[in-house]
Design a protein around this motif. Sequence first.
Motif, PDB file in Angstrom:
ATOM      1  N   MET A   1     -56.660  22.318 -95.086  1.00 21.67           N
ATOM      2  CA  MET A   1     -55.236  22.131 -95.160  1.00 21.67           C
ATOM      3  C   MET A   1     -54.895  20.815 -95.868  1.00 21.67           C
ATOM      4  SD  MET A   1     -52.450  22.042 -92.090  1.00 21.67           S
ATOM      5  CE  MET A   1     -52.383  20.351 -91.606  1.00 21.67           C
ATOM      6  N   VAL A   2     -55.534  19.724 -95.470  1.00 27.76           N
ATOM      7  CA  VAL A   2     -55.264  18.420 -96.062  1.00 27.76           C
ATOM      8  C   VAL A   2     -55.690  18.399 -97.523  1.00 27.76           C
ATOM      9  CG1 VAL A   2     -55.873  15.972 -95.957  1.00 27.76           C
ATOM     10  CG2 VAL A   2     -55.443  17.226 -93.855  1.00 27.76           C
ATOM     11  N   LYS A   3     -56.863  18.925 -97.802  1.00 29.46           N
ATOM     12  CA  LYS A   3     -57.381  18.915 -99.170  1.00 29.46           C
ATOM     13  C   LYS A   3     -56.483  19.726-100.104  1.00 29.46           C
ATOM     14  CE  LYS A   3     -61.610  19.495-101.790  1.00 29.46           C
ATOM     15  NZ  LYS A   3     -63.044  19.768-101.719  1.00 29.46           N
ATOM     16  N   GLY A   4     -56.058  20.896 -99.675  1.00 26.22           N
ATOM     17  CA  GLY A   4     -55.174  21.734-100.480  1.00 26.22           C
ATOM     18  C   GLY A   4     -53.842  21.062-100.759  1.00 26.22           C
ATOM     19  N   PHE A   5     -53.285  20.412 -99.743  1.00 24.17           N
ATOM     20  CA  PHE A   5     -52.030  19.696 -99.931  1.00 24.17           C
ATOM     21  C   PHE A   5     -52.192  18.579-100.952  1.00 24.17           C
ATOM     22  CE2 PHE A   5     -49.789  15.758 -98.872  1.00 24.17           C
ATOM     23  CZ  PHE A   5     -48.503  16.143 -99.214  1.00 24.17           C
ATOM     24  N   LEU A   6     -53.242  17.765-100.784  1.00 24.05           N
ATOM     25  CA  LEU A   6     -53.439  16.638-101.700  1.00 24.05           C
ATOM     26  C   LEU A   6     -53.660  17.091-103.135  1.00 24.05           C
ATOM     27  CD1 LEU A   6     -55.623  14.210 -99.583  1.00 24.05           C
ATOM     28  CD2 LEU A   6     -53.307  13.849-100.409  1.00 24.05           C
TER      29      LEU A   6
ATOM     30  N   THR B   1     -48.655   8.565 -95.104  1.00 27.60           N
ATOM     31  CA  THR B   1     -47.764   8.928 -94.002  1.00 27.60           C
ATOM     32  C   THR B   1     -47.815  10.421 -93.733  1.00 27.60           C
ATOM     33  OG1 THR B   1     -46.299   7.080 -94.509  1.00 27.60           O
ATOM     34  CG2 THR B   1     -45.387   8.869 -93.186  1.00 27.60           C
ATOM     35  N   VAL B   2     -47.786  11.223 -94.797  1.00 20.61           N
ATOM     36  CA  VAL B   2     -47.859  12.679 -94.627  1.00 20.61           C
ATOM     37  C   VAL B   2     -49.211  13.077 -94.042  1.00 20.61           C
ATOM     38  CG1 VAL B   2     -47.872  14.883 -95.843  1.00 20.61           C
ATOM     39  CG2 VAL B   2     -46.183  13.155 -96.430  1.00 20.61           C
TER      40      VAL B   2
ATOM     41  N   LYS C   1     -52.797  14.283 -88.142  1.00 21.62           N
ATOM     42  CA  LYS C   1     -53.537  13.860 -86.953  1.00 21.62           C
ATOM     43  C   LYS C   1     -53.024  14.576 -85.717  1.00 21.62           C
ATOM     44  CE  LYS C   1     -54.688   9.925 -84.114  1.00 21.62           C
ATOM     45  NZ  LYS C   1     -54.435   8.547 -83.781  1.00 21.62           N
ATOM     46  N   ALA C   2     -51.735  14.834 -85.667  1.00 20.99           N
ATOM     47  CA  ALA C   2     -51.147  15.507 -84.512  1.00 20.99           C
ATOM     48  C   ALA C   2     -51.724  16.904 -84.347  1.00 20.99           C
ATOM     49  CB  ALA C   2     -49.638  15.571 -84.668  1.00 20.99           C
ATOM     50  N   LYS C   3     -52.039  17.563 -85.450  1.00 23.16           N
ATOM     51  CA  LYS C   3     -52.553  18.920 -85.370  1.00 23.16           C
ATOM     52  C   LYS C   3     -54.070  18.950 -85.229  1.00 23.16           C
ATOM     53  CE  LYS C   3     -52.202  23.430 -87.400  1.00 23.16           C
ATOM     54  NZ  LYS C   3     -51.541  24.289 -88.345  1.00 23.16           N
ATOM     55  N   GLY C   4     -54.764  18.143 -86.040  1.00 27.44           N
ATOM     56  CA  GLY C   4     -56.224  18.189 -86.063  1.00 27.44           C
ATOM     57  C   GLY C   4     -56.909  17.156 -85.206  1.00 27.44           C
TER      58      GLY C   4
ATOM     59  N   LYS D   1     -57.676  14.095 -86.030  1.00 28.02           N
ATOM     60  CA  LYS D   1     -58.526  13.180 -86.783  1.00 28.02           C
ATOM     61  C   LYS D   1     -57.691  12.088 -87.429  1.00 28.02           C
ATOM     62  CE  LYS D   1     -62.540  15.806 -87.911  1.00 28.02           C
ATOM     63  NZ  LYS D   1     -63.679  15.687 -88.763  1.00 28.02           N
ATOM     64  N   ASN D   2     -58.301  10.931 -87.596  1.00 25.42           N
ATOM     65  CA  ASN D   2     -57.711   9.850 -88.370  1.00 25.42           C
ATOM     66  C   ASN D   2     -58.231   9.955 -89.796  1.00 25.42           C
ATOM     67  OD1 ASN D   2     -56.222   8.493 -86.325  1.00 25.42           O
ATOM     68  ND2 ASN D   2     -58.143   7.689 -85.520  1.00 25.42           N
ATOM     69  N   TYR D   3     -57.426   9.507 -90.751  1.00 27.47           N
ATOM     70  CA  TYR D   3     -57.809   9.596 -92.148  1.00 27.47           C
ATOM     71  C   TYR D   3     -57.616   8.258 -92.837  1.00 27.47           C
ATOM     72  CZ  TYR D   3     -57.487  14.646 -91.462  1.00 27.47           C
ATOM     73  OH  TYR D   3     -57.651  15.918 -90.999  1.00 27.47           O
ATOM     74  N   ARG D   4     -58.516   7.953 -93.760  1.00 24.42           N
ATOM     75  CA  ARG D   4     -58.362   6.826 -94.677  1.00 24.42           C
ATOM     76  C   ARG D   4     -58.283   7.430 -96.071  1.00 24.42           C
ATOM     77  NH1 ARG D   4     -63.307   3.214 -95.153  1.00 24.42           N
ATOM     78  NH2 ARG D   4     -62.994   3.148 -92.932  1.00 24.42           N
ATOM     79  N   VAL D   5     -57.306   7.004 -96.864  1.00 22.23           N
ATOM     80  CA  VAL D   5     -57.090   7.567 -98.204  1.00 22.23           C
ATOM     81  C   VAL D   5     -57.398   6.503 -99.245  1.00 22.23           C
ATOM     82  CG1 VAL D   5     -55.457   8.691 -99.739  1.00 22.23           C
ATOM     83  CG2 VAL D   5     -55.308   9.096 -97.279  1.00 22.23           C
ATOM     84  N   ASN D   6     -58.265   6.842-100.211  1.00 20.13           N
ATOM     85  CA  ASN D   6     -58.618   5.962-101.318  1.00 20.13           C
ATOM     86  C   ASN D   6     -58.329   6.684-102.628  1.00 20.13           C
ATOM     87  OD1 ASN D   6     -59.828   3.921 -99.632  1.00 20.13           O
ATOM     88  ND2 ASN D   6     -61.573   5.284 -99.414  1.00 20.13           N
ATOM     89  N   VAL D   7     -58.021   5.913-103.661  1.00 23.01           N
ATOM     90  CA  VAL D   7     -57.832   6.454-105.009  1.00 23.01           C
ATOM     91  C   VAL D   7     -58.839   5.778-105.922  1.00 23.01           C
ATOM     92  CG1 VAL D   7     -56.250   6.749-106.929  1.00 23.01           C
ATOM     93  CG2 VAL D   7     -55.375   6.824-104.604  1.00 23.01           C
ATOM     94  N   LYS D   8     -59.639   6.575-106.640  1.00 28.28           N
ATOM     95  CA  LYS D   8     -60.666   6.046-107.528  1.00 28.28           C
ATOM     96  C   LYS D   8     -60.595   6.758-108.874  1.00 28.28           C
ATOM     97  CE  LYS D   8     -63.933   4.741-103.945  1.00 28.28           C
ATOM     98  NZ  LYS D   8     -65.303   4.869-103.471  1.00 28.28           N
TER      99      LYS D   8
END
Length: 80
Positions: A1-6, A59-60, A65-68, A70-77
């Motif tokens: 879900m997260v990957k598809g959204f991103l 933020t999105v 996290k509320a659903k899954g 998990k905590n996430y860290r987002v990086n751009v490379k």
Amino acid sequence: MVKGFLLSYTKLLVNNPEDISVEITEVDEGFDEITIFANSEDIGKLIGKEGRMINSIKTVISGCKAKGGKNYRVNVKPAE
């Protein structure tokens, strides 16, 4: 879900959408690290002025996290 959204969201923001890829690495049971790879010309667009765009993406993602649970860290490379 997260990957598809991103993937779909970040491709709308950049000039070179074919260079966008997303990699999710599980750091531990409750924490994932998300890396968005983009063309070096598009990294500034993903970060935005004063980091506003990447902060809105974070933020999105933090809402997931509320659903899954998990905590996430987002990086751009830059894509290699």
